[in-house]
Design a protein around this motif. Structure first.
Motif, PDB file in Angstrom:
ATOM      1  N   ALA A 145       0.840  -1.205   0.000  1.00  0.00           N
ATOM      2  CA  ALA A 145       0.000   0.000   0.000  1.00  0.00           C
ATOM      3  C   ALA A 145       0.872   1.251   0.000  1.00  0.00           C
ATOM      4  O   ALA A 145       0.802   2.061  -0.901  1.00  0.00           O
ATOM      5  N   ASN A 146       1.688   1.424   1.029  1.00  0.00           N
ATOM      6  CA  ASN A 146       2.702   2.480   1.107  1.00  0.00           C
ATOM      7  C   ASN A 146       3.895   1.946   1.884  1.00  0.00           C
ATOM      8  O   ASN A 146       3.722   1.125   2.802  1.00  0.00           O
ATOM      9  N   PRO A 147       5.096   2.395   1.587  1.00  0.00           N
ATOM     10  CA  PRO A 147       6.250   1.953   2.371  1.00  0.00           C
ATOM     11  C   PRO A 147       6.171   2.468   3.809  1.00  0.00           C
ATOM     12  O   PRO A 147       5.871   3.644   4.040  1.00  0.00           O
ATOM     13  N   CYS A 148       6.427   1.586   4.751  1.00  0.00           N
ATOM     14  CA  CYS A 148       6.444   1.936   6.166  1.00  0.00           C
ATOM     15  C   CYS A 148       7.655   1.295   6.826  1.00  0.00           C
ATOM     16  O   CYS A 148       8.183   0.278   6.356  1.00  0.00           O
ATOM     17  N   VAL A 149       8.064   1.876   7.932  1.00  0.00           N
ATOM     18  CA  VAL A 149       9.167   1.357   8.733  1.00  0.00           C
ATOM     19  C   VAL A 149       8.591   1.001  10.093  1.00  0.00           C
ATOM     20  O   VAL A 149       8.066   1.856  10.804  1.00  0.00           O
ATOM     21  N   TRP A 150       8.688  -0.276  10.454  1.00  0.00           N
ATOM     22  CA  TRP A 150       8.129  -0.750  11.716  1.00  0.00           C
ATOM     23  C   TRP A 150       9.265  -1.000  12.696  1.00  0.00           C
ATOM     24  O   TRP A 150      10.207  -1.729  12.393  1.00  0.00           O
ATOM     25  N   VAL A 151       9.170  -0.387  13.867  1.00  0.00           N
ATOM     26  CA  VAL A 151      10.221  -0.427  14.879  1.00  0.00           C
ATOM     27  C   VAL A 151       9.600  -0.843  16.206  1.00  0.00           C
ATOM     28  O   VAL A 151       8.540  -0.310  16.586  1.00  0.00           O
ATOM     29  N   PRO A 152      10.216  -1.780  16.944  1.00  0.00           N
ATOM     30  CA  PRO A 152       9.687  -2.095  18.282  1.00  0.00           C
ATOM     31  C   PRO A 152       9.728  -0.854  19.172  1.00  0.00           C
ATOM     32  O   PRO A 152      10.763  -0.185  19.278  1.00  0.00           O
ATOM     33  N   ALA A 153       8.610  -0.533  19.791  1.00  0.00           N
ATOM     34  CA  ALA A 153       8.565   0.632  20.678  1.00  0.00           C
ATOM     35  C   ALA A 153       9.602   0.509  21.784  1.00  0.00           C
ATOM     36  O   ALA A 153      10.200   1.513  22.202  1.00  0.00           O
ATOM     37  N   ALA A 154       9.833  -0.706  22.233  1.00  0.00           N
ATOM     38  CA  ALA A 154      10.791  -0.921  23.321  1.00  0.00           C
ATOM     39  C   ALA A 154      12.202  -0.500  22.930  1.00  0.00           C
ATOM     40  O   ALA A 154      13.002  -0.114  23.795  1.00  0.00           O
ATOM     41  N   ASP A 155      12.540  -0.551  21.640  1.00  0.00           N
ATOM     42  CA  ASP A 155      13.877  -0.142  21.204  1.00  0.00           C
ATOM     43  C   ASP A 155      14.112   1.350  21.428  1.00  0.00           C
ATOM     44  O   ASP A 155      15.263   1.808  21.458  1.00  0.00           O
ATOM     45  N   LEU A 156      13.027   2.112  21.578  1.00  0.00           N
ATOM     46  CA  LEU A 156      13.139   3.543  21.857  1.00  0.00           C
ATOM     47  C   LEU A 156      12.761   3.864  23.299  1.00  0.00           C
ATOM     48  O   LEU A 156      12.549   5.031  23.652  1.00  0.00           O
TER      49      LEU A 156
END
Length: 380
Positions: A203-214
């Motif tokens: 659909a659209n490019p997205c970047v998924w990051v674990p919230a815990a990493d931040l």
């Protein structure tokens, strides 16, 4: 009027967004003149967009340009535009799932597509990505239905359900579900720390990051400017990895809307923006989406499709935080509530080791106003 000119326009809500819908024939040809007109109609650049039709938020500073399709496999051509609020810029780098949900009803009500009583399928060619999606629009007496019992978190009340099938949009922007070829990429920040990310294009490019990493829980509904700067860096460095910008510092200039960044976490109870409680048992995961360097009040429709796809990719960062209550649905907890996305996937032998029979979501849409919008003659 000697000082002003007019152009036909329809103001519509699509999903949790609101935008201006135009017939392509009513606007100048693509280029600087058209963009200058669209920026002026929206009231940018101005944080309040007080002298235009924009609503001072990214989700209300959008537009759709619709015309009969030039393709045999589509009914209408649709161009999505994201008008910047603080700058005189129109972004065409991707699509918007919510605004897309209004294209089918617009096409039917404007006579661009013959209405079929009951449900009318509208094949929509998105010119931004080259992909074709199908909107299944409920119809009564030759017009798109508005009244119904389908609820969209973030939208008051209920409406007629529009089913959007996006299964033909995998790799629409970059040519691959995994633009980097890997289910997980390590992104090193300027401060020396690293975050894990799944960069996915559906659909659209997205970047998924674990919230815990931040250092986040995943239930936050307010982000500091410092954290938003970190997310912007992640977005820029991910965009540079697959060619959406030449240097991560220039991502807001070269690719202002894409990729979006979503921070994912396992299910958990939290208080929504409307003061209700979203319960862990009713969702598969939590996500906080950053769009145009701001926290999205819910989740973009295209991001929900991309997240559903990422949840089924072996080895992604999304899979480990997501439960699976139903095989064909992902229940997404976001700041405004819980939204389902449809996904039917099967494992295959070749990378990325998954294929999709269905990717989509349901939305509602409503025509709010139609007529002409005024703009100063000097814009010409």
């Amino acid at each position: 009027m000697t000082d002003q000119l007019t152009v036909r326009c329809v103001l519509m809500r699509g999903g949790t967004s609101k935008g201006l819908y135009f017939h392509g024939a009513d606007l100048p040809a693509p280029g600087a003149a058209r963009d200058a007109l669209l920026v002026r109609l929206m009231g940018s650049p101005d944080p309040l967009q007080i002298d235009g039709l924009g609503g001072s938020r990214p989700i209300t500073s959008k537009l759709a340009i619709v015309a009969p399709s030039t393709r045999d496999d589509a009914d209408v051509d649709y161009t999505f535009g994201q008008v910047d609020i603080d700058r005189a810029v129109v972004g065409y780098s991707g699509n918007c799932g919510n605004i897309s949900a209004g294209v089918g009803p617009f096409a039917i009500d404007e006579g661009l597509v013959d209405a079929v009583e009951g449900v009318t399928p509208v094949r929509i060619h998105n010119t931004n990505t080259g992909a074709v999606m199908t909107a299944h629009v409920p119809v009564r007496d030759g017009k798109a239905r508005v009244v119904g019992d389908f609820a969209v978190p973030g939208v008051p009340g209920t409406g007629a359900e529009i089913v959007m099938d996006w299964s033909g949009t995998v790799g629409a922007k970059t040519g691959a579900l995994l633009p980097t070829g890997s289910p997980v990429d390590d992104i090193t920040l300027e401060n020396g720390s690293a975050v894990r990310a799944t960069i996915c294009d559906a659909a659209n490019p997205c970047v998924w990051v674990p919230a815990a990493d931040l250092g986040l829980d995943g239930s936050e509904v307010d982000f500091s400017e410092t954290l938003l700067d970190v997310v912007r860096e992640i977005r820029g460095k991910a965009a540079a990895l697959f060619g959406l910008c030449t240097d991560w510092h220039r991502v807001d200039d070269e690719s202002p809307g894409l990729p979006m960044v979503g921070l994912v976490a396992p299910p958990g109870d939290y208080c929504t923006l409307t003061g209700t409680t979203a319960e862990a048992g009713d969702m598969d995961l939590r996500v906080r989406l950053i769009f145009m360097n701001r926290l999205h009040e819910s989740i973009a429709g295209t991001a929900s499709v991309c997240l559903a796809a990422a949840s089924r990719i072996p080895g992604s960062v999304v899979g480990p935080v997501a439960t699976r209550r139903r095989t064909d649905t992902l229940l997404i907890g976001h700041p405004s509530g819980i939204t389902p996305a449809r996904v039917a996937a099967q494992e295959v032998g070749e990378p990325p080791h998954v294929s999709f029979e269905l990717l989509g979501f349901s939305r509602t849409a409503r025509r709010l106003m139609d007529g002409v919008v005024y703009y100063p003659r000097s814009v010409q």
